[in-house]
Every structure is written in C-alpha cells, then in structure tokens.
Design a protein around this motif. Structure first.
Motif, PDB file in Angstrom:
ATOM      1  N   LEU A 102       0.915  -1.226  -0.207  1.00  0.00           N
ATOM      2  CA  LEU A 102      -0.014   0.243  -0.051  1.00  0.00           C
ATOM      3  C   LEU A 102       0.729   1.206   0.072  1.00  0.00           C
ATOM      4  CD1 LEU A 102      -3.223   0.401   2.185  1.00  0.00           C
ATOM      5  CD2 LEU A 102      -1.648   2.445   1.455  1.00  0.00           C
ATOM      6  N   LEU A 123      -6.511   5.425   6.520  1.00  0.00           N
ATOM      7  CA  LEU A 123      -6.411   4.026   6.349  1.00  0.00           C
ATOM      8  C   LEU A 123      -7.121   3.214   7.492  1.00  0.00           C
ATOM      9  CD1 LEU A 123      -2.798   3.555   4.650  1.00  0.00           C
ATOM     10  CD2 LEU A 123      -5.017   3.344   3.723  1.00  0.00           C
ATOM     11  N   TYR A 156      -0.774  -5.365   5.408  1.00  0.00           N
ATOM     12  CA  TYR A 156      -0.337  -4.204   4.474  1.00  0.00           C
ATOM     13  C   TYR A 156       1.095  -3.762   4.911  1.00  0.00           C
ATOM     14  CZ  TYR A 156      -5.048  -3.660   3.055  1.00  0.00           C
ATOM     15  OH  TYR A 156      -6.315  -3.727   2.647  1.00  0.00           O
ATOM     16  N   VAL A 158       3.298  -0.896   4.151  1.00  0.00           N
ATOM     17  CA  VAL A 158       3.036   0.768   3.802  1.00  0.00           C
ATOM     18  C   VAL A 158       4.391   1.472   3.484  1.00  0.00           C
ATOM     19  CG1 VAL A 158       1.822   2.765   4.383  1.00  0.00           C
ATOM     20  CG2 VAL A 158       0.962   0.509   5.047  1.00  0.00           C
ATOM     21  N   GLU A 163      -2.039  -2.559  -3.337  1.00  0.00           N
ATOM     22  CA  GLU A 163      -3.513  -2.245  -3.520  1.00  0.00           C
ATOM     23  C   GLU A 163      -3.653  -0.848  -4.178  1.00  0.00           C
ATOM     24  OE1 GLU A 163      -7.148  -1.692  -2.277  1.00  0.00           O
ATOM     25  OE2 GLU A 163      -5.985  -3.063  -0.952  1.00  0.00           O
TER      26      GLU A 163
END
Length: 661
Positions: free
Chosen positions: A284, A301, A381, A383, A438
C-alpha cells in the motif's frame, strides 16, 4: 502423539473443509538400506491443530525415525510456524526421554518473534524443559554486560546436560558457536559435542545472505538434526531479486538438497489463507512525506480499512513516537504506531517502512506477525511512500523473499517492461503483480511502485527477452534478429549473439535457455532457419494445395520461402543435406494429396509379371518427383540402363524398356 495447546493469546481458527491436497506431507515407512527416501502424498489437515500436528510429525519422522540430518517444512509466514517449531521440540524431547537420551534443542527465530516465543515456550513446556533465552545483547541498555551474561547462560546450559531448549536470534548464531566451544573441557582437543536438534523459524530469510545464512552451516552450530521451517523452497535456484549486501547476481548460487534436506510437509499460501491461518500481503503506497501528512493518511487507512496498529521498520523511536501521538489524536486513541519491541502483539495490521536505507531482511522478519490471521483481518499491509525508492525496493524484496510468486511476477513484469520499453500502465501490469498492490484510489502511486520494483529488482535479462519478443512482433517474422538488428535503440541482435555464445559454452542458466527456446531460438542459426522454413513449407503446401513454390514467394511473416526452397535443393544436389533433413523435406512436400489422385498414371502390360516390374518403376519415379530436374534425369538414365535388354537378360526386358520409352 505430539500434543500442545495453541497460544491462549490467539484465537483458534474454526475448522474448515479440507481441500484437495496439492502438497507433500507426512509419515512414511523407513526406507530399506541404501534406498533413497522421497516424500509422498499424505494428509494436509482440516483444522489448525491438525495442520500443526501433521507438519511437526513429518519433521520428527524424518529426523528421528529416518535419521535425516536436515528436513524442510514449507509453511507460509504467520501460519503457525512458531507453534510447529514448539511441537517439534516437544516431540523430540519425548522421544529422547523414551530412549533415555540427552536432549538439547536450539530454536533460531527472527528478532520480532523472540518475546512471543519466550512466553509461549515458558507456558507450554516450562514444566518439562529448561527454557533459556540466549543472545549477544539485550534491551536493557547494558550492552556488553548483557552479552556476557547471555553467553555465560548459554555455556552453563550446554554444560549442565539438562533437557532444555535455547531460544536465540539469527544474529546470535556465532555466539551459540562460541558457547559450544567454551562448554568443552579445556583439556580436551576435539570438536564440540553436537546439539541434538536445531529448529530454524522463518528459514527463508537465510537466502538473504549475511550472518543469517550461518543457520544452515554445519561448521557454525554443530547439530545432529536441523529442521528448516520456511515459507518458500530453499533448495535450488537462489532468489534472483534478493541480493544480500555486497553480493552480485553471479554470486547467488544454487543450493544442493543435502543442505536443506527433503521437503517433508508443504502448505501453500492459498491453503493457509483458505484455512484462516494466514492473510494475503499487500503493498500500500502513501503520497506524503511529512510526518503530520503521513499520520493523516494512516488515520484515513484506519477509517477505510480498519487498520489498528502500525509497526515502524527498521526501529525508529522518534518517528514512531511522533506518528503515534498525532495518530491517537486523530483516531481518539483507537490506532497506534509502535517500533522495536514496544509492541509484543502476536499479530500486526501494517508495517510502515522508514529510514534512509531500510534493510529488507528486517522487513521480512516482521512478515510472520503481519501475515498471521486474526478476526476481521483481511490483509496484512506493507506501507511505504511511493516517491521514496529505497522504501519501495525494501518492501518488494521482503515480499519476494517470503513468497516466490511475487518474485516470478516481477520477472514477468520485467519482460513486459522490456517489450514496451516504458513504464507499465496499470492495465499492462501482470495480474499476479496487481494482486499484491493496493490500487483503489491510488492508481498513479501503484504504477510508480511497480515501476520501481521492476527497475531495481527485475533481471535485465528478462527485459532483453521482452525486447526480443517486441522485435519479432514489430517485424512480423518468425526469424530471429541478425547481428546488427535493433529495437527501441537497443542492439538486440548483438545481445542474442552473446546469449548463443554463453549457451554454447554452458554458462547460460537452464531456465534462460528454456525461455529462449520457447521463443524459437536455437543454438545453431542454420538449424533454427531450417526449422522455420520447414514449418512455413508445411503450412504453404496445406493452404495452397500445391507443391510448387514460386521463387519470389514470401510468407505473411516475411520469410522468403521460395528462395529457401531453392537453397535446400542446391544443398541436396551437392549432398550437403543430412538424410534426416531430406526425409523431413520429402514429408513436407507430400502433405498435399490431390482429392482424386488416380491409382496409376500409366498403362501397364497385361502380363502380370511385367506389370509388377513397371508398377515398381512408377513408384520409384513418383518418390523422386520432388528432386531437382537434373537429379531426376540422372535417375531416369540409370533406370533405362538397368532394364536394357543388353544388361538385364530377362524376357520382360523389352516390354519394360518400351514402358520407359
């Protein structure tokens, strides 16, 4: 039976219907003397408990029943790898006790799992085994003093002879080796006594090189049995996208099976997700660079994807504290940012990559907690800010070292990148790569993330393969580029010539050879051209219903078929075509059979004996119709001489010569 309770800190996933087994599994009978043992299909397990027991039983059977020095259990990160390791240790201790033998085990873990593993082992086996935490340093700020205490504890553990387990990090393997040496009596000159069992959790990070690879070395930690719990195959080709510091692609070598042993159990990522043992991982991307703006994105988020906790990797206390304070303010305390050992939770929702040069192996170590299943958790995720290249690259490397499918997807994307000679738009990115990125509302950032992964981790060879495919598509030809050919400004002809040289000398990887062959490339250019010409000739004869190819005829792919046929006839006339090629050409020319072909082209004598000879002559003439005219004339003259009455003294000679006339 190896029985241990699942950690009370985690919820036990509900039973799920078993799927068709695509995995190798567990117990086999002991092989006869000299026989080579191979894993066979077996039960995967319906529930988490059954899966963990099956994996542990397979490893125990291989190590203690079959006496294997090394065994591998393939288990995706987060799917209970620490629990499986615990059950292997407990099962080994029980077998050693039944046999009246000493038992000491070393469990090697990534740093983020140390606190969790120590609590789990103390609770589950503390009453049966001595549990010792070793290591070179601690978290109390004492530095060298803690290292000395931990080393002394390891030496005392090895000297005591008590049944127990030593928990260490990958960073501590050299300290374990030192402890083995110091545990030996000073007056004895021999190798240290081997430990009964070493279990290596998240063993796939060893392929990153550096000190982590010492876990597989028998010269560092001496042990009778090793069990590797890995999320991906360890034997064979090294991960191409995962370069340890200072290494080059040429330095990555294939690992023999003897180093990691047989794969005794395998659970795929898809099955781990189906059975609610693990969740898929996704990349992400963030847009912001400033801490306050990043906190706002993290809060968004939290609201849209339900993320409750973020782990900053590598350790960055100041950044984590700043983001945590701002994020708690924005989410009313329902979302946290931690780093290092602040959070000892068994699972986390997201990893936030920070620092100037983040170490991807540190990110990979956190994937076990990130991928672990939890109620209402759909994804784990990773990130990172799309504009910060080192963060993006570290994320891709961590995902690739955990899941071979990600690495293969990067390879396919690199081919597409080379074919288009530009960054890929979202619709051109291979599906396997889109699966882990994503994109919702962040397509531009997602495209940048994929581009950085391809440019930094993609094999340049794959990009050249894409350029070769582009050249053939642009030229609309089956032929391969010649030496001076170019595409998109790249000298594709010279590159292909270099690959043939490497191929001929045995220096080209088998995988690359297979991919070149898939595009029709052959080691010998003349053989390659013959194969293309033969294919085009067959197609022509069938489509045109004719065996006559005009000299100037070119196929739709630009192949000069007419000139090629003439060239083959010249070579045949000079006897420079192999019998096999002559036979292939003959078969190709006679693919066309006229729909009303007469049974015979000539009238034969009423006498059956004479007719038998003339029919044989007709067959020979038919079989040589495809030869050049001069060759046919020479054959005919030889046939006339053969059956002439002056040479063939047979009453049928006159009638046969009249037939030839």
């Amino acid at each position: 039976g190896v029985v241990a309770r699942w950690a009370t800190t985690l919820e036990d996933p509900p039973p799920v219907a078993a799927t068709q087994t695509r995995h190798t599994a567990t117990g086999q009978p002991a092989p006869r003397a000299g026989a080579r043992w191979q894993p066979q299909a077996g039960p995967l397990g319906r529930t988490a408990e059954e899966i963990w027991d099956s994996a542990a039983s397979a490893a125990l059977h291989s190590a203690f029943d079959l006496g294997a020095n090394a065994s591998t259990v393939l288990l995706p990160s987060g799917a209970g790898d620490v629990v499986v390791g615990l059950r292997i240790v407990l099962g080994g201790a029980e077998q050693a006790q039944e046999r009246g033998q000493q038992f000491r085990a070393v469990v090697v873990l990534p740093m983020p799992l140390m606190d969790y593993a120590e609590q789990l082992y103390a609770r589950e086996v503390g009453d049966k085994l001595q549990v010792v935490r070793g290591g070179s340093s601690g978290d109390d700020g004492e530095g060298g003093a803690t290292a000395r205490r931990n080393l002394k504890a390891m030496v005392d553990f090895l000297r005591s002879g008590d049944r127990g387990v030593l928990l260490v990090r990958y960073e501590d393997l050299q300290y374990v080796s030192l402890a083995q040496l110091r545990a030996m009596p000073s007056d004895e000159q021999r190798d240290p006594e081997p430990i009964e069992l070493v279990v290596l959790e998240a063993a796939h990070i060893m392929r990153a090189g550096g000190y982590r690879k010492d876990g597989a070395s028998t010269s560092v930690v001496r042990a009778k049995h090793r069990v590797f719990i890995s999320s991906r195959q360890l034997v064979g080709r090294a991960p191409g996208a995962l370069l340890a510091p200072g290494q080059t692609p040429e330095a990555l070598k294939n690992e023999p099976q003897s180093k990691f042993g047989h794969e005794v159990y395998r659970l795929t990522h898809l099955d781990a997700q189906d059975k609610r043992l693990a969740v898929p991982l996704k990349f992400l991307s963030l847009r912001s660079l400033q801490a306050s703006a990043v906190a706002a994105e993290l809060a968004e988020l939290h609201a849209t994807r339900g993320l409750r906790n973020y782990q900053v990797v590598p350790v960055s206390s100041r950044l984590a504290a700043s983001l945590d304070a701002r994020l708690q303010e924005l989410t009313n305390g329902s979302c946290r940012v931690t780093t290092g050992n602040v959070s000892q939770a068994a699972d986390i929702d997201a990893i936030l990559i920070a620092g100037r040069k983040p170490n991807y192996a540190r990110v990979a170590e956190e994937l076990t907690r990130l991928a672990r299943w939890a109620p209402e958790k759909k994804f784990g995720y990773i990130v990172a800010t799309a504009r910060v290249r080192p963060h993006v690259v570290a994320a891709w490397q961590a995902m690739a070292i955990e899941d071979v499918r990600v690495e293969e997807a990067i390879s396919r994307a690199a081919i597409e990148y080379g074919e288009r000679d530009q960054r890929l738009k979202w619709e051109h990115i291979p599906q396997d790569l889109r699966r882990v990125v994503e994109e919702d509302g962040r397509r531009e950032e997602a495209e940048v993330v994929v581009a950085r992964g391809i440019e930094d981790l993609g094999d340049p060879w794959d990009m050249w393969l894409g350029r070769l495919a582009a050249w053939r598509r642009f030229k609309n030809t089956l032929m391969q580029p010649r030496l001076k050919a170019e595409i998109h400004g790249h000298h594709i002809g010279q590159w292909l010539d270099d690959q043939r040289v490497l191929w001929d000398s045995g220096l080209l990887d088998e995988r690359k050879v297979a991919r070149l062959q898939k595009l029709g490339v052959m080691l010998d250019v003349e053989t390659e051209t013959f194969a293309i010409g033969l294919r085009e000739l067959r197609k022509y004869v069938v489509q045109k219903q004719s065996r006559s190819v005009p000299f100037a005829y070119e196929t739709e792919s630009g192949f000069e078929l007419g000139k090629w046929v003439v060239r083959q006839r010249v070579l045949q006339r000079r006897r420079k075509l192999s019998p096999r090629r002559v036979e292939l050409l003959k078969e190709a020319f006679f693919l066309f059979q006229p729909s009303e072909a007469p049974s015979t082209l000539f009238e034969h004598d009423d006498d059956e004996a004479t007719a038998e000879v003339t029919r044989q002559i007709e067959t020979e003439l038919r079989d040589t119709r495809w030869l050049p005219r001069a060759e046919r004339r020479r054959n005919f003259r030889l046939m006339v001489l053969k059956y002439h009455p002056d040479i063939w003294h047979d009453e049928r000679a006159g009638s046969v010569v009249q037939f030839l006339a």
